[in-house]
Design a protein around this motif. Structure first.
Motif, short mmCIF file in Angstrom:
data_model
loop_
_atom_site.label_atom_id
_atom_site.label_comp_id
_atom_site.label_asym_id
_atom_site.label_seq_id
_atom_site.Cartn_x
_atom_site.Cartn_y
_atom_site.Cartn_z
N PRO A 154 0.89 -1.41 0.01
CA PRO A 154 -0.07 -0.02 -0.05
C PRO A 154 0.96 1.32 -0.03
N VAL A 155 0.59 2.08 -1.03
CA VAL A 155 1.26 3.40 -0.92
C VAL A 155 0.34 4.47 -0.39
N PHE A 156 0.87 5.46 0.74
CA PHE A 156 0.12 6.33 1.17
C PHE A 156 0.37 7.88 0.41
N VAL A 157 -0.75 8.51 0.17
CA VAL A 157 -0.66 9.67 -0.48
C VAL A 157 -1.37 10.67 0.42
N PRO A 158 -0.50 11.50 0.73
CA PRO A 158 -1.14 12.61 1.80
C PRO A 158 -1.87 13.77 0.83
N SER A 159 -2.93 14.13 1.55
CA SER A 159 -3.89 15.17 0.79
C SER A 159 -3.09 16.46 1.05
N PRO A 160 -3.36 17.56 0.14
CA PRO A 160 -2.52 18.78 0.18
C PRO A 160 -2.88 19.55 1.32
N ASP A 161 -3.85 19.39 2.07
CA ASP A 161 -4.08 20.06 3.26
C ASP A 161 -4.05 19.51 4.68
N ALA A 162 -3.28 18.35 4.39
CA ALA A 162 -3.43 17.60 5.57
C ALA A 162 -2.92 18.11 6.93
N ARG A 163 -3.56 17.89 7.82
CA ARG A 163 -3.57 18.22 9.14
C ARG A 163 -2.68 17.26 10.17
N GLU A 164 -3.30 16.04 9.70
CA GLU A 164 -2.95 14.86 10.79
C GLU A 164 -2.22 13.85 9.81
N GLU A 165 -1.33 13.02 10.53
CA GLU A 165 -0.65 11.98 9.97
C GLU A 165 -1.14 11.12 8.76
N ASP A 166 -2.64 10.79 9.17
CA ASP A 166 -3.32 9.70 8.28
C ASP A 166 -4.11 10.44 7.28
N ASP A 167 -4.07 11.87 7.10
CA ASP A 167 -4.99 12.61 6.10
C ASP A 167 -4.52 12.18 4.98
N GLY A 168 -5.30 11.53 4.11
CA GLY A 168 -4.90 11.14 2.62
C GLY A 168 -5.72 9.86 2.22
N VAL A 169 -4.93 9.32 1.29
CA VAL A 169 -5.39 8.02 0.58
C VAL A 169 -4.43 6.80 0.59
N VAL A 170 -4.73 5.75 0.51
CA VAL A 170 -3.96 4.75 0.39
C VAL A 170 -4.13 3.86 -0.81
N LEU A 171 -3.27 3.38 -1.73
CA LEU A 171 -3.15 3.25 -3.05
C LEU A 171 -2.51 1.56 -3.20
N THR A 172 -3.47 0.65 -3.73
CA THR A 172 -2.86 -0.48 -3.81
C THR A 172 -3.48 -1.41 -4.95
N CYS A 173 -2.58 -1.95 -5.81
CA CYS A 173 -3.04 -2.67 -7.03
C CYS A 173 -3.49 -4.16 -6.63
N VAL A 174 -4.69 -4.61 -6.92
CA VAL A 174 -5.20 -5.78 -6.56
C VAL A 174 -5.12 -6.94 -7.65
N VAL A 175 -4.58 -8.00 -7.51
CA VAL A 175 -4.44 -9.11 -8.29
C VAL A 175 -5.62 -10.22 -7.88
N ARG A 176 -6.62 -10.72 -8.60
CA ARG A 176 -7.38 -11.70 -8.31
C ARG A 176 -6.84 -13.29 -8.68
N THR A 177 -7.31 -13.99 -7.69
CA THR A 177 -6.74 -15.24 -7.75
C THR A 177 -7.38 -16.10 -8.87
N ASP A 178 -8.42 -15.66 -9.50
CA ASP A 178 -9.32 -16.28 -10.39
C ASP A 178 -8.84 -15.43 -11.67
N PRO A 179 -8.29 -16.14 -12.69
CA PRO A 179 -7.81 -15.41 -14.02
C PRO A 179 -8.98 -15.01 -14.66
N LYS A 180 -10.40 -15.43 -14.54
CA LYS A 180 -11.15 -14.93 -15.34
C LYS A 180 -11.55 -13.42 -14.73
N GLU A 181 -11.43 -13.33 -13.31
CA GLU A 181 -11.68 -11.80 -12.91
C GLU A 181 -10.56 -10.92 -13.17
N ALA A 182 -11.07 -9.64 -13.69
CA ALA A 182 -10.21 -8.65 -13.59
C ALA A 182 -9.53 -7.91 -12.56
N PRO A 183 -8.22 -7.76 -12.52
CA PRO A 183 -7.46 -6.82 -11.33
C PRO A 183 -7.95 -5.47 -11.30
#
Length: 505
Positions: free
Chosen positions: A435-464
């Motif tokens: 997971p990669v944390f991206v702070p919001s531009p006006d962050a006041r607290e340590e966890d103000d922002g979003v977390v990005l992750t790319c998710v692979v599915r174990t079933d090859p028919k399901e799109a990541p």
């Protein structure tokens, strides 16, 4: 869902993508040819792109239609038809091997430029917008190192700090800490930043022919933290690996009866703290963060009791029975060490020198060394990331992948290091990435922002898909489904729009 309007830029990630060429196959998952992929966020939309790193390794292998460049877990033999003299010469030239430039682990920022990195002395410049492969840089032209980490640090001035091992250089084996400036003086515009690389200090290896393996190091405001673990590379074995027909990975061994030593280098004086600090044998890859408090250094790492993790990723183990066979013999633990740099020198042997309120201890031994025992913050997390604005400072949150009984992540977790509370995100049959944390531009607290992750599915028919979570609550804000085969990757960076060079349309 909807993405925050301020989320503009590129999530760029790297990892092994191709594991067979022609009729040949790599032995280990970490050997695969580097495949970069990116998610570009623009006005609430997401664009996906992926491209193999066109390294010299990639080009040689593709041209020969088989593996001709050795990787850490796979020894390659370039030309079986060579005559006996050429063969003998080839064996000799592998003594200190010419390493691969298959930079498949991470992405590093140098000034306005970005480089794909691994653990050899080569890095490759890339264009983060087109994923084109640009020039190759050889660290060893600027500093005497044979291997380096792929987890550099950045200081407040934008300098890059990294470490590498210098093997038997001038009769010594040492760990070298070096600094790369983010830019060069105006009058030297044609020169690269690497020409201004400067060695900060070096730490002698405890053994000339058995330097330790390390994947990252720690940093506080005033100190560099280097953990010398008893997971070591045998240089003599390595020099003869080619002739013996074995991989370099087989030259690594873990000694469970040995100690792990902590080194602290003062960033101002460039001298190592003279007190000897140690703990029990462990194997670790990732530092999380470190900070100073009341004369102590507090540092957090993800540690294992042995080196079984690397063995789990041999491709012969990643078969259809992987789900059943993937039991780890050693589970990752998030360990917090509290090390008293300032302590009563007259303290009696056997006394605990930690004066912070912590279950971690640092006991003075009869020989004057200090034996440290950690506090366990939690178990079962890996690939840790923090809000990098808090790097080297007292902090609260770790974002990580969560592993259950095997090495492949099944969830994303957020750990509060102070209360030990955890939040989770997970879905059945999903394998999320770091997971990669991206702070919001006006962050006041340590966890103000979003977390990005790319998710692979174990079933090859399901799109990541790419997942965007609110970092505070861990609720899903949105996901971008990508109808391609996406690989499991290792590490990456988020590059805000303002840090990208203007696009040449």
């Amino acid at each position: 869902g909807h993405l925050p309007t301020w989320l503009q830029g590129i999530l760029l990630r790297n990892g092994p993508g191709m594991h067979s060429i022609g009729d040949t196959r790599y032995n280990h998952w970490f050997d695969g040819l580097a495949l970069m992929h990116s998610f570009t966020f623009k006005n609430g939309e997401v664009y996906y792109r992926s491209k193999y790193l066109r390294s010299d390794t990639y080009n040689c292998n593709i041209e020969a239609n088989r593996i001709v460049v050795s990787e850490f877990g796979t020894m390659a033999y370039p030309d079986p038809c060579k005559n006996i003299f050429a063969k003998a010469f080839s064996y000799l030239s592998h003594t200190i091997p010419e390493f691969t430039d298959n930079c498949l682990i991470n992405i590093m920022k140098v000034g306005e430029d970005f480089y794909a990195t691994s653990e050899t002395n080569f890095i490759r410049k890339i264009d983060p917008q087109t994923l084109e492969t640009l020039e190759k840089v050889d660290y060893s032209k600027y500093v005497a190192v044979n291997i380096t980490t792929s987890h550099p640090h950045y200081d407040s001035a934008g300098n890059i700090l990294n470490m590498g091992t210098s093997i038997v250089d001038k009769g010594k084996t040492k760990y070298v800490l070096f600094k790369i400036p983010p830019s060069v003086p105006e009058q030297e515009k044609k020169k690269s930043c690497f020409k201004h690389l400067e060695v900060v200090c070096s730490i002698p290896s405890r053994s000339l022919l058995h330097p330790c393996y390390y994947h990252s190091f720690g940093l506080t405001e005033n100190y560099i933290i280097f953990v010398e673990q008893p997971f070591r590379l045998d240089i003599v074995k390595m020099a003869t690996a080619y002739i013996r027909g074995v991989s370099w990975a087989s030259c690594l061994s873990f000694n469970k009866d040995d100690k792990t030593w902590f080194h602290f280098v003062d960033r101002k004086t460039k001298k190592e703290v003279s007190t000897r600090f140690c703990t029990d044998a462990l194997v670790f890859f990732h530092h999380i963060n470190a900070y100073e408090e009341d004369g102590h250094i507090v540092f957090d790492i993800i540690a294992y009791a042995d080196n079984s993790l690397y063995d789990m990723f041999y491709l012969k183990n990643l078969n259809k029975d992987f789900e059943e066979n993937k039991k780890l013999t050693s589970f990752p633990a998030c360990k917090r060490f509290v090390v008293p740099l300032q302590y009563d020198k007259d303290a009696e042997a056997g006394s605990n020198l930690v004066t912070l309120p912590s279950p971690a201890t640092a006991v003075k031994e009869k020989d004057g060394s200090i034996y440290c025992q950690p506090e366990i913050l939690c178990e079962g997390i890996e690939l840790p990331r923090i809000n990098y604005d808090y790097n080297g400072k007292k902090y609260k949150y770790v974002f990580a992948t969560e592993v259950q009984c095997g090495p492949v992540p099944t969830k994303i977790a957020k750990l509060n290091t102070q209360t030990k509370e955890m939040l989770h995100w997970g879905e059945d049959h999903c394998w999320p990435s770091e997971p990669v944390f991206v702070p919001s531009p006006d962050a006041r607290e340590e966890d103000d922002g979003v977390v990005l992750t790319c998710v692979v599915r174990t079933d090859p028919k399901e799109a990541p898909f790419l997942l965007v979570l609110d970092a505070k609550t861990f609720t899903e804000l949105g996901r971008a489904t990508v109808d391609v085969k996406m690989h499991l990757d290792l590490h990456g960076v988020f590059i805000p729009e303002q840090n990208l060079k203007t696009e040449t349309e």
